[in-house]
Design a protein around this motif. Structure first.
Motif, PDB file in Angstrom:
ATOM      1  N   ALA A   1       0.868  -1.181   0.000  1.00 59.67           N
ATOM      2  CA  ALA A   1       0.000   0.000   0.000  1.00 59.67           C
ATOM      3  C   ALA A   1       0.902   1.228   0.000  1.00 59.67           C
ATOM      4  N   GLU A   2       0.750   2.063  -0.996  1.00 58.17           N
ATOM      5  CA  GLU A   2       1.627   3.219  -1.147  1.00 58.17           C
ATOM      6  C   GLU A   2       1.147   4.382  -0.277  1.00 58.17           C
ATOM      7  N   LEU A   3       1.976   4.778   0.686  1.00 56.20           N
ATOM      8  CA  LEU A   3       1.682   5.903   1.561  1.00 56.20           C
ATOM      9  C   LEU A   3       2.902   6.806   1.642  1.00 56.20           C
ATOM     10  N   THR A   4       2.677   8.095   1.842  1.00 52.80           N
ATOM     11  CA  THR A   4       3.794   8.996   2.083  1.00 52.80           C
ATOM     12  C   THR A   4       4.320   8.747   3.495  1.00 52.80           C
TER      13      THR A   4
ATOM     14  N   GLU B   1      -8.282   0.484   2.365  1.00 54.96           N
ATOM     15  CA  GLU B   1      -9.666   0.033   2.484  1.00 54.96           C
ATOM     16  C   GLU B   1     -10.128  -0.663   1.203  1.00 54.96           C
ATOM     17  N   ALA B   2     -10.924  -1.707   1.358  1.00 54.66           N
ATOM     18  CA  ALA B   2     -11.494  -2.374   0.188  1.00 54.66           C
ATOM     19  C   ALA B   2     -12.549  -1.505  -0.463  1.00 54.66           C
ATOM     20  N   ASP B   3     -13.289  -0.762   0.358  1.00 52.69           N
ATOM     21  CA  ASP B   3     -14.345   0.123  -0.133  1.00 52.69           C
ATOM     22  C   ASP B   3     -14.204   1.451   0.596  1.00 52.69           C
ATOM     23  N   VAL B   4     -13.682   2.447  -0.102  1.00 48.68           N
ATOM     24  CA  VAL B   4     -13.419   3.746   0.517  1.00 48.68           C
ATOM     25  C   VAL B   4     -14.707   4.383   1.036  1.00 48.68           C
ATOM     26  N   LYS B   5     -15.815   4.156   0.340  1.00 46.36           N
ATOM     27  CA  LYS B   5     -17.077   4.763   0.755  1.00 46.36           C
ATOM     28  C   LYS B   5     -17.685   4.063   1.969  1.00 46.36           C
ATOM     29  N   ASN B   6     -17.194   2.868   2.242  1.00 49.39           N
ATOM     30  CA  ASN B   6     -17.691   2.117   3.397  1.00 49.39           C
ATOM     31  C   ASN B   6     -16.496   1.545   4.166  1.00 49.39           C
ATOM     32  N   PRO B   7     -15.691   2.427   4.780  1.00 50.34           N
ATOM     33  CA  PRO B   7     -14.457   1.985   5.425  1.00 50.34           C
ATOM     34  C   PRO B   7     -14.707   1.083   6.626  1.00 50.34           C
TER      35      PRO B   7
ATOM     36  N   ALA C   1     -10.351   0.772  13.902  1.00 46.10           N
ATOM     37  CA  ALA C   1     -11.146  -0.349  14.395  1.00 46.10           C
ATOM     38  C   ALA C   1     -10.258  -1.495  14.869  1.00 46.10           C
ATOM     39  N   LYS C   2     -10.570  -2.033  16.040  1.00 44.68           N
ATOM     40  CA  LYS C   2      -9.808  -3.161  16.580  1.00 44.68           C
ATOM     41  C   LYS C   2     -10.047  -4.427  15.779  1.00 44.68           C
ATOM     42  N   HIS C   3     -11.313  -4.669  15.436  1.00 45.10           N
ATOM     43  CA  HIS C   3     -11.678  -5.914  14.762  1.00 45.10           C
ATOM     44  C   HIS C   3     -11.934  -5.608  13.280  1.00 45.10           C
ATOM     45  N   GLN C   4     -11.137  -6.243  12.415  1.00 46.77           N
ATOM     46  CA  GLN C   4     -11.252  -6.020  10.975  1.00 46.77           C
ATOM     47  C   GLN C   4     -11.350  -7.365  10.278  1.00 46.77           C
ATOM     48  N   ASP C   5     -11.201  -7.337   8.937  1.00 49.38           N
ATOM     49  CA  ASP C   5     -11.311  -8.580   8.159  1.00 49.38           C
ATOM     50  C   ASP C   5     -10.256  -9.587   8.570  1.00 49.38           C
TER      51      ASP C   5
END
Length: 238
Positions: free
Chosen positions: A160-163, A214-220, A234-238
């Motif tokens: 994931a490309e981040l500055t 995020e897989a879906d930016v509109k629904n993070p 969020a503590k609990h993710q995919d």
């Protein structure tokens, strides 16, 4: 060895003042006065090492500073990750927002106090090389992996490309997973200074981070907005 900076600025009087001031603070500064020379210095370093940070003016004679920023960020590998501090003579906040959106780590409007420029440079350099004082480990949240030692982020094995700045924002949130942080608290933790009044640049960076992880930016699912307060990882993710 002191940090090596590259300043791309066509105002020779300002550049001379900045170079002299920063050199007095044990920083080495190479100055070029046009975009072409600046890009060539980073794109083809040859025997030279890459700069530790680029100070980039928004208004250049041969190319818009935003385009220079885009090109620097598009370079492969670590070359495209060199931190960028953008200087802008424009007072419109949108110019700063656009600068952040195209990959600048921070911005400083002209005119500015040399002490503030130095403080921001030092903050960026601390974040970029701060692994010496950070716990060298990997944080995992489902398919998201954050390697604080290597300063890399991956999702399901894909980078994931981040500055540099966005990486530190993500780490700040991840280390406090489940805790709601205000914008002021986030900026204070990352930049080491209080947030400027009405500054919402943090929102721009959060949008870029979400786009990367995020897989879906509109629904993070990872970085959640707490309306009227700030953000929570969020503590609990995919």
């Amino acid at each position: 060895m002191s940090a090596q900076l590259l300043m791309i600025e066509d105002d020779h009087r300002l550049a001379q003042m900045v170079v002299q001031y920063l050199q007095q603070s044990a920083l080495q500064v190479e100055h070029v006065d046009n975009a072409a020379a600046g890009l060539a210095r980073v794109e083809t370093p040859g025997a030279q090492t890459l700069p530790d940070l680029v100070i980039l003016d928004l208004m250049l004679p041969d190319m818009d500073g935003l385009e220079v920023c885009r090109r620097l960020r598009a370079l492969p590998g670590n070359t495209g990750k060199v931190p960028i501090l953008m200087l802008t003579a424009k007072g419109d906040p949108m110019d700063r927002v656009i600068g952040l959106e195209v990959g600048a780590d921070d911005y400083l409007p002209k005119p500015f106090e040399p002490r503030e420029l130095l403080a921001r440079i030092r903050a960026i350099l601390r974040r970029r090389g701060g692994g010496a004082q950070q716990e060298a480990n990997v944080m995992r949240f489902g398919s998201l992996e954050i390697d604080r030692d290597a300063r890399t982020v991956s999702v399901a094995g894909a980078p994931a490309e981040l500055t540099s700045y966005q990486f530190d924002l993500l780490v700040t949130l991840a280390e406090r997973a489940g805790r709601v942080l205000t914008r002021d608290q986030i900026m204070e933790a990352v930049r080491g200074r209080e947030l400027e009044a009405f500054d919402r640049s943090i929102d721009v960076h959060m949008g870029r981070i979400r786009a990367a992880i995020e897989a879906d930016v509109k629904n993070p699912k990872r970085i959640l907005t707490v309306r009227g307060v700030g953000y929570v990882f969020a503590k609990h993710q995919d």
